[in-house]
Design a protein around this motif. Sequence first.
Motif, PDB file in Angstrom:
ATOM      1  N   ASN A  86       0.829  -1.214   0.000  1.00 14.27           N
ATOM      2  CA  ASN A  86       0.000   0.000   0.000  1.00 14.27           C
ATOM      3  C   ASN A  86       0.860   1.260   0.000  1.00 14.27           C
ATOM      4  O   ASN A  86       0.495   2.270  -0.615  1.00 14.27           O
ATOM      5  CB  ASN A  86      -0.919   0.000   1.233  1.00 14.27           C
ATOM      6  N   SER A 111      -4.160  -6.139   0.018  1.00 13.46           N
ATOM      7  CA  SER A 111      -3.642  -4.798  -0.285  1.00 13.46           C
ATOM      8  C   SER A 111      -4.677  -3.999  -1.075  1.00 13.46           C
ATOM      9  O   SER A 111      -5.662  -4.539  -1.595  1.00 13.46           O
ATOM     10  CB  SER A 111      -2.348  -4.896  -1.081  1.00 13.46           C
ATOM     11  N   ASN A 112      -4.433  -2.698  -1.149  1.00 12.07           N
ATOM     12  CA  ASN A 112      -5.292  -1.842  -1.968  1.00 12.07           C
ATOM     13  C   ASN A 112      -5.061  -2.146  -3.447  1.00 12.07           C
ATOM     14  O   ASN A 112      -4.055  -2.762  -3.814  1.00 12.07           O
ATOM     15  CB  ASN A 112      -4.979  -0.369  -1.689  1.00 12.07           C
TER      16      ASN A 112
END
Length: 353
Positions: A86, A111-112
């Motif tokens: 991220n 994660s994003n």
Amino acid sequence: MVFQVFPGGLKRVFPGGLTDSVLKLLASVSRQATVDEIRTWSVTTIDTLNALMDKNNGQWDRDKSMEVILRYLSVPGHSLGTNELNVIGSNLCSLNVSTLQSITTGDLRNSNALDLSSCSYEQKSVLYVTANSSLRAQRNTGPINYHLISPYLGGAPLEDVRALASYNITMDISTFRSLSSPVITSLSVSDVRALMGSAVEDLKVFENDSVVQAWIASQPQSQVDTLNLGLRGGRADPSASPALVTGHTNTSSAPVTGHTNTSSATNNSSAPVTGHTNTSSATNTSSALVTGHTNTSSAPVTGQTNITTNSSSTQSPALSQSAAATVQGSAAALRLAPGVLFIASCVWLLTLT
């Protein structure tokens, strides 16, 4: 406090390399450091990495951002976990393939969404394999699976992209343009229609985009027209070349007797011709001596002349047999003519006497 000094001066102050506390204050000045200077930095905490990766301080050169990340990963116990991913964001594309392969499916799943637009196909492929393995384990429904995998589709193989069409999805134009070039040019018009759904109209909006133009150029224009979007630039449709129609040419030098071949050939022979003449519109290049009946001869012609026009290059067997019968009948009539005249003369003389 804004630390506005050049790294060269800092090196004199910190000859052993910059520490975390100093690195967090560098801000945009950090981008001016050389790769050799970055190798002396002590990036030991996630906070320091976060400060250095801050986009507000400007973009990193690929080789420099890679060195910053490697400095962090060189610390025992550090890895590319969810938090690191991220923080790194799009700078992930500066890492080599072997480093990207160390990312676990769980960390990538948590994660994003990552911006992989600057990654190479090889980098995207590694990340796609990792992400796809994670999503398969979750056994999500089609649309959910597509939503989660879409950031990594730039590394997906053709068969996986085509399989998404069965999920009843709507692929946006950005995801379509992120696909690898070999995949895009291998997708048919029906594939793209099934993948993009109502978003297929965005192809018109981006028709001048190089990726969209490459896809259009790989498709037959007739198929592109079925989208009814007015897109131009497709390849010409394959069509059969017009066949060259020629008559039958008889090049034989053998003599021909009886009646001639009624094939589509022009006879340019100057040989004497007697009997029945069939003048055909076809072409015969034979130089043979012809007796009986011939085709379009320029020689003197005696007897009955039967002029026919043959618009076809060939004749059916029935027509050929009919022509042969006509020729033979005409020849027989010519042979009987003297005898009939002699008998008629005798009858006339007997009448007079």
